[in-house]
Design an enzyme around this catalytic site. Structure first.
Site, mmCIF file in Angstrom:
data_model
loop_
_atom_site.group_PDB
_atom_site.id
_atom_site.type_symbol
_atom_site.label_atom_id
_atom_site.label_comp_id
_atom_site.label_asym_id
_atom_site.label_seq_id
_atom_site.Cartn_x
_atom_site.Cartn_y
_atom_site.Cartn_z
ATOM 1 C CG ASP A 1 28.850 35.634 44.278
ATOM 2 O OD1 ASP A 1 29.426 35.831 43.201
ATOM 3 O OD2 ASP A 1 27.754 36.136 44.579
ATOM 4 C CB THR B 1 28.687 41.751 44.943
ATOM 5 O OG1 THR B 1 29.343 40.486 44.999
ATOM 6 C CG2 THR B 1 27.429 41.613 44.132
ATOM 7 C CB THR B 2 33.958 40.986 45.715
ATOM 8 O OG1 THR B 2 33.174 39.804 45.809
ATOM 9 C CG2 THR B 2 35.077 40.919 46.714
ATOM 10 C CG ASP C 1 28.469 35.916 39.551
ATOM 11 O OD1 ASP C 1 27.359 35.861 40.099
ATOM 12 O OD2 ASP C 1 29.503 36.251 40.136
HETATM 13 N N1 LIG Z 1 42.890 36.010 34.759
HETATM 14 C C1 LIG Z 1 42.616 37.111 35.444
HETATM 15 N N2 LIG Z 1 43.620 37.899 35.870
HETATM 16 C C2 LIG Z 1 43.358 39.014 36.582
HETATM 17 N N3 LIG Z 1 42.137 39.423 36.928
HETATM 18 C C3 LIG Z 1 41.107 38.685 36.533
HETATM 19 C C4 LIG Z 1 41.284 37.482 35.777
HETATM 20 N N4 LIG Z 1 40.042 36.959 35.557
HETATM 21 C C5 LIG Z 1 39.152 37.795 36.140
HETATM 22 N N5 LIG Z 1 39.773 38.833 36.728
HETATM 23 C C6 LIG Z 1 39.200 39.997 37.427
HETATM 24 O O1 LIG Z 1 38.585 39.604 38.632
HETATM 25 C C7 LIG Z 1 37.661 40.651 38.992
HETATM 26 C C8 LIG Z 1 36.372 40.060 39.504
HETATM 27 O O2 LIG Z 1 36.608 39.258 40.629
HETATM 28 P P1 LIG Z 1 35.399 38.598 41.419
HETATM 29 O O3 LIG Z 1 34.476 37.972 40.461
HETATM 30 O O4 LIG Z 1 36.002 37.763 42.482
HETATM 31 O O5 LIG Z 1 34.729 39.826 42.136
HETATM 32 P P2 LIG Z 1 33.508 40.725 41.741
HETATM 33 O O6 LIG Z 1 33.088 40.444 40.339
HETATM 34 O O7 LIG Z 1 33.848 42.111 42.082
HETATM 35 O O8 LIG Z 1 32.407 40.262 42.783
HETATM 36 P P3 LIG Z 1 31.459 38.974 42.792
HETATM 37 O O9 LIG Z 1 31.782 38.152 41.578
HETATM 38 O O10 LIG Z 1 31.802 38.305 44.072
HETATM 39 O O11 LIG Z 1 30.091 39.524 42.740
HETATM 40 C C9 LIG Z 1 37.397 41.466 37.736
HETATM 41 O O12 LIG Z 1 37.985 42.731 37.881
HETATM 42 C C10 LIG Z 1 38.091 40.666 36.651
HETATM 43 O O13 LIG Z 1 38.597 41.483 35.612
HETATM 44 MG MG LIG Z 2 32.644 38.528 39.654
#
Ligand SMILES: Nc1ncnc2c1ncn2[C@@H]1O[C@H](COP(=O)(O)OP(=O)(O)OP(=O)(O)O)[C@@H](O)[C@H]1O
Ligand SMILES: [Mg+2]
Length: 549
Positions: free
Chosen positions: A62, A95-96, A389
């Site tokens: 996260d 956030t990422t 989340d």
């Molecule tokens: N099966 C999947 N294939 C491709 N992308 C996906 C899949 N599942 C989720 N995602 C994508 O992953 C991204 C989110 O990744 P992640 O949760 O690691 O980062 P974040 O939400 O930006 O930050 P954080 O959750 O660390 O606060 C989103 O853009 C989401 O659409």
């Molecule tokens: Mg996320």
């Protein structure tokens, strides 16, 4: 006229970095922060192992948790961390992505500066691009139809959980979160922060986690005799020690004879029993207290089958008060029936040492508790982070009723829309808006890279597919360009809009700095705690973005 020497404006003890040198230094710091979290983006992102000063190990992917825990010191880098924090507090997810986007915007800006475009022209162009990007994002958003809501909420929760909690439990945990959000939903609003309580319970299986309409407390009964189950309990809350009239803390009494002593003891006993009777007379069947209830009071309450809790945290008492409508009493002699709270059922869990009490269906039934269960603290902690989340994305979708396709689809749609728009802006703006579009493409590219897939081939294929389908994204599990809406990979519109806003804000803040003045001598602060010293940056307070939490 008398000759004057150079006018000294600056404290000679200050170190100064100016112009592009300062800018590039800050951009590098921001990129370094993004470098820390980049590999964690998406469901195939890697985990980070964090080890604190006590040697405790935690694993997370996260973004905000990583950045909060590693103690970043550079002022510009701190600004980027603040982006993650502000996204966390407003949207709870993304956030990422925000950190990666802000660093990508700065990276593109650096290239433009090196080609002779002034940072203020970039700031202006980025503002135009941001407004247009938000407009394009809104156009690509999908309204959630009433009949589809439950299904969409589950999908959005599963998308946010993917990669953060074990895959086998994804659906189960998403269901828990949807249930909790629906319990507390009020007029289309979900208060995750105060109305959804989460408690962690160890040495249990994750799939034993549950949602309770009401409260689960990590506190058991004071004695074994306490009833195990009370229907429609009447609840009294005490935030005071029950003492007799004549007993004063730390007072010394001179007692001249054993009879007199016995008289005092009997008097106190009568006083305490009278207070206990007063509580029982209100109709109370359960007493929760921050202090130990003892002696004659406990005896009397037990005799009348009243449940008495072990001492509880003040926060827990406040939660019970909120859920049941009970008033927190500081003078039990004045307690009345009106001070009591109500619920449907009180149950105490006598397994595992008996330290749990459930108050189901409180008078204010808009409170829900998720009991997060896991074999170990690490298990439970990572599930808890994932649930946080999930709850926030559910909240966003309930409140806004809008989603976007995930897997890089929305970012690609906005990037391509911006690229098409850029020529209309002309001049420098055209180049800056195109750079902004390129920065947005870094998000799908990072997802592809982290999926162990071919970045060049797939990003080209994704661009091509977008001419036909704006919901096309990369499913990192299949490695294929897919309609993400059909694949059920969807994100809240709010999370993506926040990512754009927060990342642009941070990039612009950094681009506007052209002078850094730093005190070179760190003043010794007598007796200052170590944490205070760490909170200063070479004597200069680190810059802060407004915390919106
Ligand atoms: N099966 C999947 N294939 C491709 N992308 C996906 C899949 N599942 C989720 N995602 C994508 O992953 C991204 C989110 O990744 P992640 O949760 O690691 O980062 P974040 O939400 O930006 O930050 P954080 O959750 O660390 O606060 C989103 O853009 C989401 O659409
Ligand atoms: Mg996320």
């Amino acid at each position: 006229m008398a000759k004057t020497g150079p006018i000294i404006v600056l404290d000679p003890g200050k170190e100064r970095t100016k112009g592009n040198e300062a800018l590039f230094m800050n951009i590098n710091a921001a990129k370094a922060v993004a470098g820390l979290v980049q590999s964690t983006l998406g469901p195939k992102g890697m985990d980070k192992m964090l080890i604190n000063k006590m040697g405790q190990v935690s694993m997370t992917n996260d973004g905000v948790n990583i950045l909060k825990d590693i103690g970043i010191e550079h002022p510009a880098a701190k600004m980027v961390v603040e982006v993650a924090r502000s996204v966390e507090s407003t949207a709870g997810d993304g956030t990422t992505s925000s950190v990666i986007l802000s660093a990508a915007l700065l990276d593109k800006a650096e290239k433009l500066v090196r080609k002779g475009i002034h940072p203020s022209a970039i700031v202006k162009g980025y503002r135009i691009a941001e407004t247009k990007a938000l407009e394009l994002l809104e156009n690509s958003a999908i309204d959630v139809a009433k009949g589809d809501r439950a299904d969409i909420l589950k999908k959005v929760a599963m998308t946010s959980i993917t990669g953060k909690a074990p895959d086998v439990h994804k659906e189960f945990l998403a269901d828990l979160c949807v249930k909790a959000a629906e319990i507390v939903e009020e007029d289309g609003f979900v208060d995750v922060r105060t109305k959804i309580i989460r408690v962690v319970e160890l040495q249990r299986r994750i799939d034993e986690s549950e949602v309770i309409e009401g409260i689960a407390l990590n506190t058991g009964a004071l004695s074994r005799k306490a009833p195990k189950r009370i229907e429609n309990p009447k609840i009294a809350l005490l935030d005071t020690e029950i003492i007799a009239n004549k007993t004063k803390a730390n007072s010394v009494m001179v007692v001249s004879s054993p009879e007199e002593r016995q008289k005092i003891i009997d008097g106190e006993r009568n006083d305490l029993t009278a207070i206990a009777k007063k509580i029982v007379d209100t109709g109370a069947t359960a007493v929760f207290s921050t202090k130990v209830v003892r002696g004659p009071v406990l005896e009397y309450l037990e005799k009348h089958d009243v449940f008495v809790s072990r001492p509880m945290e003040e926060k827990d008492i406040e939660n019970v008060s909120y859920a049941t409508g009970a008033k927190i009493i500081r003078n039990p002699k004045e307690i009345t029936e009106n001070d009591l709270g109500s619920a449907d059922l009180l149950e105490r869990d006598t397994r595992n040492g008996g330290g749990k009490t459930y108050i189901r269906g409180g008078h204010n039934s808009t409170v829900a508790t998720i009991v997060v269960r896991g074999e170990t603290l690490q298990h439970a902690d990572s599930v808890d982070t994932a649930l946080d989340d999930a709850l926030w994305v559910i909240k966003s979708v309930i409140e806004d009723g809008k989603i976007v396709a995930g897997g890089g689809a929305s970012e690609m749609a906005v990037a391509l829309g911006l690229s098409a728009y850029a020529p209309k802006a002309g001049g420098y703006d055209q180049r800056v808006i195109s750079a902004y579009a390129d920065a947005l493409e870094e998000l799908p590219k990072t997802l592809i890279r982290n999926g162990g897939l071919d970045v060049i081939d797939l990003s080209l294929a994704l661009r091509a597919e977008h001419t036909k389908n704006k919901n096309a994204g990369i499913n990192v599990f299949t490695g294929k360009i897919t309609d993400m809406l059909e694949a059920g990979v969807v994100d809240p519109y709010r999370v993506k809009a926040n990512t754009i806003k927060a990342a642009t804000e941070a990039a612009i803040m950094i681009l506007r700095i052209d002078d850094m003045l730093r005190a070179t001598v760190t003043r010794e602060i007598p007796d200052a705690p170590a944490s205070h010293m760490a909170a200063t940056y070479n004597g200069m307070a680190p810059p802060q973005m407004n915390e919106r939490r």
